[in-house]
Design a protein around this motif. Structure first.
Motif, PDB file in Angstrom:
ATOM      1  N   ILE A 142       0.835  -1.203   0.000  1.00 33.69           N
ATOM      2  CA  ILE A 142       0.000   0.000   0.000  1.00 33.69           C
ATOM      3  C   ILE A 142       0.869   1.252   0.000  1.00 33.69           C
ATOM      4  O   ILE A 142       0.600   2.219  -0.733  1.00 33.69           O
ATOM      5  N   GLN A 143       1.931   1.258   0.804  1.00 39.27           N
ATOM      6  CA  GLN A 143       2.814   2.418   0.820  1.00 39.27           C
ATOM      7  C   GLN A 143       3.529   2.585  -0.512  1.00 39.27           C
ATOM      8  O   GLN A 143       3.764   3.708  -0.969  1.00 39.27           O
ATOM      9  N   ALA A 144       3.879   1.472  -1.156  1.00 36.86           N
ATOM     10  CA  ALA A 144       4.472   1.558  -2.483  1.00 36.86           C
ATOM     11  C   ALA A 144       3.494   2.172  -3.477  1.00 36.86           C
ATOM     12  O   ALA A 144       3.878   2.975  -4.340  1.00 36.86           O
ATOM     13  N   PHE A 145       2.225   1.820  -3.353  1.00 33.79           N
ATOM     14  CA  PHE A 145       1.180   2.397  -4.202  1.00 33.79           C
ATOM     15  C   PHE A 145       1.064   3.898  -3.966  1.00 33.79           C
ATOM     16  O   PHE A 145       0.967   4.687  -4.914  1.00 33.79           O
ATOM     17  N   TYR A 146       1.105   4.327  -2.690  1.00 30.71           N
ATOM     18  CA  TYR A 146       1.054   5.750  -2.376  1.00 30.71           C
ATOM     19  C   TYR A 146       2.245   6.479  -2.992  1.00 30.71           C
ATOM     20  O   TYR A 146       2.112   7.575  -3.557  1.00 30.71           O
ATOM     21  N   ASN A 147       3.431   5.881  -2.904  1.00 28.58           N
ATOM     22  CA  ASN A 147       4.641   6.499  -3.439  1.00 28.58           C
ATOM     23  C   ASN A 147       4.567   6.652  -4.950  1.00 28.58           C
ATOM     24  O   ASN A 147       4.873   7.706  -5.506  1.00 28.58           O
ATOM     25  N   ALA A 148       4.161   5.569  -5.629  1.00 30.49           N
ATOM     26  CA  ALA A 148       4.093   5.602  -7.093  1.00 30.49           C
ATOM     27  C   ALA A 148       3.070   6.625  -7.575  1.00 30.49           C
ATOM     28  O   ALA A 148       3.305   7.348  -8.555  1.00 30.49           O
ATOM     29  N   THR A 149       1.917   6.683  -6.894  1.00 34.78           N
ATOM     30  CA  THR A 149       0.877   7.634  -7.282  1.00 34.78           C
ATOM     31  C   THR A 149       1.362   9.067  -7.087  1.00 34.78           C
ATOM     32  O   THR A 149       1.139   9.940  -7.950  1.00 34.78           O
ATOM     33  N   TRP A 150       2.012   9.302  -5.963  1.00 28.55           N
ATOM     34  CA  TRP A 150       2.530  10.646  -5.678  1.00 28.55           C
ATOM     35  C   TRP A 150       3.564  11.054  -6.726  1.00 28.55           C
ATOM     36  O   TRP A 150       3.563  12.183  -7.203  1.00 28.55           O
ATOM     37  N   TYR A 151       4.448  10.151  -7.079  1.00 29.79           N
ATOM     38  CA  TYR A 151       5.490  10.453  -8.067  1.00 29.79           C
ATOM     39  C   TYR A 151       4.885  10.747  -9.438  1.00 29.79           C
ATOM     40  O   TYR A 151       5.314  11.665 -10.143  1.00 29.79           O
ATOM     41  N   ARG A 152       3.887   9.971  -9.822  1.00 26.87           N
ATOM     42  CA  ARG A 152       3.259  10.178 -11.121  1.00 26.87           C
ATOM     43  C   ARG A 152       2.576  11.537 -11.200  1.00 26.87           C
ATOM     44  O   ARG A 152       2.571  12.194 -12.234  1.00 26.87           O
ATOM     45  N   ARG A 153       1.975  11.980 -10.092  1.00 24.77           N
ATOM     46  CA  ARG A 153       1.248  13.248 -10.089  1.00 24.77           C
ATOM     47  C   ARG A 153       2.174  14.455  -9.980  1.00 24.77           C
ATOM     48  O   ARG A 153       1.931  15.488 -10.603  1.00 24.77           O
ATOM     49  N   ARG A 154       3.234  14.335  -9.160  1.00 28.83           N
ATOM     50  CA  ARG A 154       4.037  15.506  -8.823  1.00 28.83           C
ATOM     51  C   ARG A 154       5.449  15.468  -9.372  1.00 28.83           C
ATOM     52  O   ARG A 154       6.172  16.460  -9.277  1.00 28.83           O
TER      53      ARG A 154
END
Length: 529
Positions: free
Chosen positions: A60-72
């Motif tokens: 789940i934390q990896a998912f949060y990291n990947a999503t954040w990186y893709r957006r920002r």
């Protein structure tokens, strides 16, 4: 674990090299955030599953990291990741509290049965939000889904025990009430089973583990419509005597339900003009003061007894015993199996032994095994057999909890109060349950960080205080009517319930507005003599 060892190296490499390929590598981004939280505790709003929970947390934390990186365009800050994880964890308990506060208004309008049916809408919505969060690339869906799932849990843990309490004769009220705890344990075991790597415990499939929630919701939607409404609700709140009679006949499987109707009509006769009390009125009423206090202490002990601490240490204790990391998910299944067997055992013996011995004995045994576990963890390296003693203590604590404290609090809440007081009582019980749940999730990391394995002594003290209170205050409720249970508390409350005072007055005659079925009228006539 490999991801822990590679995290710092990956971060150094990231600082030195800024190639497009490096920026698009999601594993480097995930490791950047995961290493900062690898020592956190599990979710307080659900029964964790040891090693599987830690693995799911990593995904789940990896998912949060990947999503954040893709957006920002840059990795998530570790503090922000900590905040997002904390919100994800705690929002389940917040949803549970909201669901608990909704039960009274929904239950009065829809009844017990249709409240449970409508509640499946929350479960289906939550499962869809959480299952689709990874493919949608929106971690907000996962957070909102956990909140909605909390609402579903809050409603279910109030409406279901209330329904089971009202449909069962007093002779099997405890056994039927334990069904809630039994199926919670079965759900935990199924979650552990589905969480192994060969099934849904992989990075690409973890959202579907949340989606499985939809299966029991659909089963209930397909089966519950064929069951009647609570006969007590029909008779005492809807004045539907014919409907209550049919409901009793369906549930009990017999045509002659005069004895059961007699008991409910006795309560109906003295409460016919009594409206449902509010939470504030319940808290102020002197004739239920010790019932309320006992429910509050029971629910607080249920959450603060330290079971979440057991789950936190399970993986490390199994590792110390020489079990390899890839085998721990399978060994963890023993905890879920122990839970289920202990809950079934409690359901089989509760009507023979009673609520009081199981509750006192359960908390007492938990305190004993917490003490032994503390000694075993302190001497973990002194002998090769000590880690195995720790495993035995873990299973013993789980079995002690599920044999009594795991299900009886919900039974007592339904038994302590009359029909007009019961919805407000479940709001009080549910509020204490979810606030204590939230407090455990908030405070346990600090307790564990300060005391390490000695934190079990804190939980042992909670269990001892709970057991002593129940020994001094709790009356046995086995095979007693609600009126008899109220009378058992009357001396300690130093006040008689209003209906008890009115028993000396002539009972009102049969109401002309009620159904004129011959058997019902004859029963009412016998009671009025």
């Amino acid at each position: 674990m490999p991801w822990q060892a590679q995290g710092p190296a990956a971060r150094k490499k990231k600082k030195k090299t800024k190639t497009p390929q490096n920026q698009k590598n999601p594993m480097d981004i995930r490791e950047f955030g995961l290493a900062s939280l690898r020592h956190d505790t599990g979710c307080p709003g659900e029964l964790p599953v040891g090693h599987q929970l830690l693995r799911r947390k990593k995904y789940i934390q990896a998912f949060y990291n990947a999503t954040w990186y893709r957006r920002r365009g840059h990795p998530i800050d570790p503090d922000t990741l900590t905040l997002l994880w904390s919100v994800t964890v705690s929002i389940f308990a917040i949803g549970g509290l909201v669901g608990t506060l909704m039960v009274k208004s929904i239950g009065n309008f829809l009844g017990r049965k249709y409240t449970l049916l409508a509640n499946n809408g929350f479960a289906i919505l939550a499962s869809l939000l959480m299952a689709c969060s990874l493919q949608s690339g929106a971690f907000e869906m996962l957070i909102v889904g956990r909140f909605v799932m909390g609402v579903d849990g809050g409603i279910a843990l109030s409406a279901l025990p209330m329904y089971l309490n009202e449909i069962s004769p007093k002779e099997i009220r405890g056994s039927l009430g334990q069904v809630t705890a039994i199926f919670i344990c079965i759900g935990v075991f199924v979650g552990q089973l589905l969480g192994i790597p060969e099934l849904l415990g992989k990075e690409s499939t973890w959202p579907y583990l949340f989606g499985v929630i939809v299966v029991p919701a659909l089963v209930q939607l397909a089966s519950l419509p064929f069951l009647p409404e609570s006969p007590r609700y029909l008779l005492l709140e809807k004045d539907d005597e014919a409907g209550a009679m049919r409901a009793f006949q369906t549930f009990l499987g017999k045509a002659d339900v005069s004895r059961e109707l007699e008991e409910v009509l006795a309560e109906s006769r003295v409460q016919r003009n009594v409206r449902l009390v509010s939470v504030l009125e319940l808290l102020r009423a002197p004739f239920v003061r010790w019932q309320v206090i006992t429910v509050v202490i029971t629910m607080a002990s249920y959450q603060l007894c330290g079971l979440n601490a057991i789950w936190f240490y399970t993986s490390s204790i199994f590792g110390e015993a020489g079990i390899s990391q890839d085998k721990i998910p399978y060994i963890t299944l023993s905890t879920g199996g122990t839970e289920t067997l202990a809950a079934i055992f409690s359901g089989l013996v509760i009507e023979r032994l009673g609520r009081r011995p199981l509750l006192i004995g359960g908390f007492g045994l938990m305190a004993l095994f917490f003490g032994i576990l503390t000694v075993a963890l302190t001497l973990q390296d002194k002998a090769p057999w000590v880690p195995y003693l720790s495993i035995v203590c873990i299973l013993a604590v789980i079995a002690s909890f599920c044999s009594g404290p795991g299900g009886i609090p919900f039974i007592l809440t339904g038994e302590f109060f009359q029909q007009s007081e019961r919805p407000a009582a479940f709001i009080v019980a549910g509020t204490v349950n979810w606030l204590s749940n939230f407090a455990v999730g908030l405070l346990f990391p600090f307790i564990q960080r300060s005391l390490d394995s000695y934190c079990f002594l804190v939980f042992a003290a909670v269990c001892i205080m709970g057991a002593v209170y129940f020994y001094l205050v709790l009356p046995e409720t086995k095979n007693r009517t609600h009126a008899e249970i109220s009378q058992a508390f009357a001396k300690r409350n130093k006040a008689q319930p209003p209906e008890e005072k009115d028993n000396s007055q002539p009972a009102p005659g049969p109401s002309s507005t009620l159904d004129s079925h011959d058997q019902i009228q004859m029963t009412k006539y016998v009671i009025s003599l």
